[in-house]
Design a protein around this motif. Structure first.
Motif, short mmCIF file in Angstrom:
data_model
loop_
_atom_site.label_atom_id
_atom_site.label_comp_id
_atom_site.label_asym_id
_atom_site.label_seq_id
_atom_site.Cartn_x
_atom_site.Cartn_y
_atom_site.Cartn_z
N GLN A 30 -2.71 -8.30 -52.77
CA GLN A 30 -3.83 -8.02 -51.98
C GLN A 30 -3.35 -7.23 -50.74
OE1 GLN A 30 -7.23 -7.67 -52.39
NE2 GLN A 30 -6.52 -7.86 -54.51
N PRO B 221 -16.50 -12.28 -47.43
CA PRO B 221 -16.09 -10.90 -48.11
C PRO B 221 -15.74 -10.89 -49.48
CG PRO B 221 -14.47 -11.80 -46.32
CD PRO B 221 -15.47 -12.63 -46.75
N ALA C 3 -12.70 -12.52 -51.60
CA ALA C 3 -12.13 -13.82 -50.84
C ALA C 3 -12.50 -15.05 -51.78
CB ALA C 3 -13.15 -14.02 -49.40
N GLU D 291 -18.59 -8.52 -45.83
CA GLU D 291 -18.12 -7.29 -45.36
C GLU D 291 -19.15 -6.47 -44.53
OE1 GLU D 291 -17.63 -8.14 -48.44
OE2 GLU D 291 -18.15 -6.30 -49.56
N ILE E 182 -12.75 -17.50 -47.50
CA ILE E 182 -12.03 -16.25 -46.83
C ILE E 182 -10.76 -15.99 -47.25
CG2 ILE E 182 -13.30 -17.02 -44.53
CD1 ILE E 182 -10.71 -18.53 -43.92
N ALA E 183 -10.15 -14.94 -47.26
CA ALA E 183 -8.94 -14.63 -47.68
C ALA E 183 -7.90 -14.57 -46.47
CB ALA E 183 -8.97 -13.24 -48.25
N LYS F 152 -5.67 -7.45 -44.27
CA LYS F 152 -6.65 -6.33 -44.66
C LYS F 152 -8.13 -6.92 -44.48
CE LYS F 152 -7.34 -6.09 -49.57
NZ LYS F 152 -7.17 -5.26 -50.90
N PHE F 153 -8.30 -8.29 -44.52
CA PHE F 153 -9.47 -9.02 -44.60
C PHE F 153 -9.70 -9.48 -42.92
CE2 PHE F 153 -8.23 -9.55 -49.01
CZ PHE F 153 -9.62 -9.24 -49.57
N TYR F 154 -8.95 -8.99 -42.31
CA TYR F 154 -8.87 -9.94 -40.85
C TYR F 154 -10.34 -9.76 -40.24
CZ TYR F 154 -7.61 -11.25 -36.03
OH TYR F 154 -7.54 -11.85 -35.03
N ASP G 288 -13.32 -9.11 -41.44
CA ASP G 288 -14.32 -9.75 -42.12
C ASP G 288 -13.99 -11.33 -42.24
OD1 ASP G 288 -15.50 -7.35 -43.09
OD2 ASP G 288 -13.81 -6.96 -44.41
N THR G 289 -12.90 -11.70 -42.01
CA THR G 289 -12.57 -13.13 -41.94
C THR G 289 -13.22 -13.60 -40.57
OG1 THR G 289 -10.74 -13.10 -43.12
CG2 THR G 289 -10.92 -15.04 -41.94
#
Ligand code: ADP
Ligand code: MG
Length: 374
Positions: A31, A102, A105, A252, A319-320, A324-326, A328-329
């Motif tokens: 990911q 998101p 996640a 997201e 959460i992930a 790249k999820f920053y 959205d987290t």
């Protein structure tokens, strides 16, 4: 750096109306094209931290009701966040469990899981059957368990057990119970009864979703388990308890473009139900709102009798850890956490190898006759 409390959870408010757990899924190299390592990590069973994008020498530390770290098993999530609320539905009370967060996640992993690692839904359904079986026959009640399975997509209520049906209405009866006339209710007498209905309906939803432009990440999948118990003796009192198990749409921000940062403009909310759910949970948990805006969306209207009030509700925020999820987290944590604190401390990514630069420098130092340490 000044300490900031986002939301006060002062002494006047001991228990939130909606318990909020955060679950961090394991870091997945696939990911993360740049292989930058995680940008968020757990600290203990109540706290986690994320690197502060405004200032990389700082982290933002969050406090939630329960933090489930990346090693947490499906069984542990179930035992600590879900099992405790299930017994209420045998006594005519309502409960709801949501997976929030998101796309990517871990919501579906948390709720459905896999055959090797079953999630909250199969575990909860098995547990409900177990609880009913364990009831003492001498108490004099007969129990009936039924299921419904629906989806809210674009503010339409669709019956997943009767896929050809149209948008269904949501109604309230004189006792303030929420009903969906026309929704399929199927009596189930054991887990395999349940699975026979649920597995193909879930599969339908997933297959349709790939064709219909990520529909599953934009819709809310809602499983309803209803327990009706009837007293054998006169006056045959009847109590109905409802359990909602919900895999929410991805949280997201679909309006974010490039690196222009997050935009949380209320008017532009793409998913009205998710946006309203945020407002409802905020209103319930802050205890200050004069009016909880249940009627503003289909999802919250449906849940009006099962979220807040005397209902038992748990939100598992998934959460992930990849960069790249920053944003959205960040968004999910700001919604989920009870408080946050900016901490002046560099973020250490424990799971990544030593960065290239210091090693190179160390070698150069060594070649130059230096000690190789800084
Ligand atoms: P979402 O439903 O939020 O979009 P998924 O549940 O589909 O996310 O998870 C995305 C990917 O991450 C899937 O491949 C899933 O198997 C994996 N995954 C999620 N959570 C975990 C976890 N706790 N442990 C291992 N794998 C996970
Ligand atoms: Mg999913």
């Amino acid at each position: 750096m000044a300490q900031r409390l986002a939301l006060s959870d002062g002494a006047h408010k001991k228990t939130a109306s909606v318990r909020v757990a955060v679950r961090l899924r394991p870091y997945m190299g696939t990911q993360d094209e740049k292989d930058e390592g995680p940008c968020v990590k757990g600290l203990d069973s109540l706290h986690l931290e994320i690197i502060n994008w405004r200032n990389a020498t700082e982290t933002v530390k969050y406090h939630c009701d329960v933090f489930h770290g990346e090693q947490t098993t499906q069984q542990e999530v179930f035992l600590s966040s879900v099992k405790p609320i299930l017994s209420h539905i045998l006594n005519g009370q309502n409960s709801s469990v949501f997976a929030y967060g998101p796309t990517g996640a871990g919501k579906t992993h948390t709720m459905m899981g896999t055959s090797d690692q079953p999630g909250v839904i199969p575990r909860a359904v098995r547990e409900v059957f177990k609880l009913v079986k364990a009831k003492d026959n001498n108490e004099g009640w007969d129990y009936n368990i039924s299921m419904s399975y629906l989806e809210i997509y674009n503010e339409k209520v669709l019956d997943l057990l009767s896929p050809s049906s149209q948008d269904l209405p949501i109604r309230e009866n004189k006792d303030k119970n929420i009903l969906i006339p026309g929704l399929t209710h199927t009596t189930i007498s054991c887990f395999s009864d349940f699975d026979k209905q649920f597995a193909p309906a879930s599969l339908n939803r997933t297959t349709a979703s790939t064709k219909l432009n990520q529909r599953s990440s934009r819709s809310h999948a809602i499983l309803l388990i209803k327990v009706v118990r009837t007293q054998r003796a006169l006056p045959h009192r009847q109590q109905t308890g409802k359990l909602y198990l919900i895999d929410l749409a991805g949280s997201e921000d679909n309006r974010r473009t490039g690196n222009q940062g997050i935009r949380l403009k209320e008017s532009g909310a793409i998913n009205l139900s998710l946006f309203t759910l945020n407002k409802v949970v905020d209103a319930l948990n802050s205890g200050t709102a004069a009016r909880v805006p249940y009627r503003d969306s289909k999802l919250t209207r449906l849940l009006q009798d099962s979220l807040g009030g005397s209902a038992h509700s748990v939100m598992i925020t998934n959460i992930a850890p990849e960069y790249k999820f920053y944003f959205d987290t960040f968004g999910a944590l700001n919604f989920a956490s009870k408080s946050k604190l900016i901490v002046n401390k560099p973020f250490t990514c424990e799971t990544v190898a030593v960065p290239v630069l210091p090693m190179k420098r160390a070698r150069e130092d060594h070649e130059a006759g230096g000690s190789g340490t800084e």
